[in-house]
Design an enzyme around this catalytic site. Structure first.
Site, PDB file in Angstrom:
ATOM      1  N   GLU A  45       1.801   6.480  -1.319  1.00 34.11           N
ATOM      2  CA  GLU A  45       0.654   6.292  -2.208  1.00 34.11           C
ATOM      3  C   GLU A  45       0.702   4.852  -2.685  1.00 34.11           C
ATOM      4  OE1 GLU A  45       0.157   9.234  -5.217  1.00 34.11           O
ATOM      5  OE2 GLU A  45      -0.230  10.818  -3.773  1.00 34.11           O
ATOM      6  N   CYS A 105      -3.649   2.317 -10.247  1.00 31.78           N
ATOM      7  CA  CYS A 105      -3.859   2.033  -8.824  1.00 31.78           C
ATOM      8  C   CYS A 105      -5.282   2.337  -8.372  1.00 31.78           C
ATOM      9  CB  CYS A 105      -2.861   2.811  -7.974  1.00 31.78           C
ATOM     10  SG  CYS A 105      -2.957   4.603  -8.174  1.00 31.78           S
TER      11      CYS A 105
END
Length: 470
Positions: free
Chosen positions: A213, A247
């Site tokens: 990720e 993010c």
């Protein structure tokens, strides 16, 4: 790291637990997950204090962005674990008549979970929920940049789990390198694209499967038909929660030139109302801090570099490196070649770029590596579908920001440079499971025997007929 055990000894201890974990029923996994849930509820204030110490994050924001996600992952896993774990019968094609087929999920084995610092509790414990639900043994490496949360997670694991089930290894780069040298069955990494490449290269040495990720520059496209008030408010939240250290935060804005000025004015107004205390962000209980001074300096240099390259500061305010406070910053007329438009910002800085035609916005998005998230604000289904069809990203959200992360029935993850693999809910369970294909054949004559050797003219005629069916 445990001072009495080497990484190899910790790994071996976890490896010894794997056979028993494969045999145990789903009810034992549920017990572990429920113990974790109770610990989180009982120590909610401890989590608040640790996250505030590291990131200056308000307690309510910690509840919303750290604790809720983990508790929801636990709730979904406990509720669904029996269904997820049961073999899934698969339909039988006519040419396999007489067989039975199913998919049986089994634990991958010993898993490494390496978390990053921006959501230090959620991004460490959330994947751990999926790994435990799938029946694995876990070594958890929390982020060294958030030492208070790291220590809390280590304490949590030691109070709940046997060390062979879940062990926490604290430390810096040297600890990460030592762990990555071990033959894990799966590695789940959250962090930057650059470090993700290092993790993937290390995993390749042992052919370990990976979930990465990562991040990247997530765009938000504000079309002329968008509701400016809604778009500005939702982007303000998505961008400036956690001081922009998210993010999937909008990393840059592409706004229709016809509404660009109105949008910037509204964004400034909405951000002030949401995050400041009577116009003062520094004393606001709703506005966080940069994680550490080195990262503060990096973000500050991105701003200065953009201004030197010709960007215009549309909004700024005071900053204090010592306390890691940075006022929200909005820049316009940002040159595409400056670092601000090349690197993921990860701070409370938002470049706003106006476009003349939607095709120009799509071109700008497609010139960059594929992002973890893409946002489109529009009231036009035609425009929405065009953007979704002509761009590629790990996730997308229409008329809001970042909330796709919280939808446990959606897979979360990137594509190419923004990540590999998916997580959350059932997708997280599958990430930590081997989906084993099983086929059972009947006794005696089977359809497959029609094609056994020796190959005769009869078997050739049967094959000719068979192939005409496809």
């Amino acid at each position: 790291m445990n001072p009495t055990l080497s990484p190899q000894e910790i790994f071996a201890n976890c490896e010894r637990a794997v056979p028993a974990l494969r045999r145990e029923p789903a009810s034992e996994r549920k017990k572990r997950l429920n113990s974790l849930r109770r610990w989180i509820h009982d120590h909610r204030s401890d989590i608040h204090e640790a996250v505030f110490a590291d990131l200056g994050k308000p307690p309510l924001e910690t509840d919303a962005t750290e604790i809720f996600h983990v508790l929801n992952e636990i709730k979904v896993a406990v509720r669904s674990l029996r269904e997820w774990s049961e073999p899934k019968q698969m339909p039988t094609p006519f040419y396999m008549a007489g067989t039975q087929a199913w998919i049986q999920c089994e634990p991958k084995g010993v898993c490494l979970i390496t978390a990053t610092w921006n959501y230090p509790f959620s991004l460490a414990v959330g994947p751990m929920v999926s790994a435990l639900a799938a029946g694995n043994s876990i070594i958890l490496k929390p982020a060294e940049a958030t030492p208070s949360v790291s220590a809390l997670i280590k304490r949590m694991c030691s109070e709940i789990f046997d060390p062979s089930i879940a062990t926490t290894c604290e430390g810096g780069v040297e600890v990460s390198q030592a762990l990555l040298a071990l033959p894990f069955n799966h590695i789940f990494f959250t962090g930057s694209t650059g470090v993700g490449k290092i993790v993937m290269k290390a995993a390749a040495e042992h052919l370990s499967s990976v979930t990465l990720e990562l991040g990247g520059k997530s765009p938000a496209i504000i079309c002329g038909s968008a509701n400016i008030n809604d778009a500005a408010e939702r982007i303000a939240v998505g961008k400036f929660v956690n001081n922009g250290q998210t993010c999937i935060a909008p990393d840059y804005i592409l706004v229709d030139e016809k509404i660009a000025d109105d949008f910037v004015r509204t964004l400034i107004s909405k951000t002030g109302k949401l995050f400041s205390a009577e116009g003062d962000f520094q004393t606001s209980p709703s506005y966080g801090r940069i994680v550490h001074t080195a990262h503060f300096a990096r973000v500050r240099n991105l701003i200065l570099d953009a201004v030197d390259a010709g960007a215009t500061i549309g909004w700024q305010g005071p900053y204090d490196q010592r306390s890691r406070f940075m006022h929200p910053v909005i820049l316009t007329h940002v040159p595409p070649g400056c670092r601000l438009m090349q690197e993921e910002i990860f701070g409370p800085v938002l470049p706003v770029i106006s476009y003349h035609d939607l095709r120009d916005a799509i071109r700008i998005v497609n010139e960059k590596p594929k992002a973890l998230a893409l946002y489109v604000f529009t009231s036009s289904e035609k425009v929405r579908d065009q953007v979704l069809r002509e761009t590629s990203s790990g996730t997308a959200c229409i008329n809001d920001c970042a909330i796709q992360f919280l939808h446990h029935n959606l897979p979360f993850g990137g594509i190419n440079s923004s990540g590999i693999g998916k997580s959350h809910g059932h997708f997280g369970f599958l990430a930590f499971s081997n989906q084993k294909a099983v086929l059972k054949q009947k006794k005696g004559f089977t359809s497959v025997k029609l094609f056994y050797p020796p190959y005769t003219s009869r078997s050739r005629r049967i094959m000719d007929w068979f192939l005409r069916l496809f």
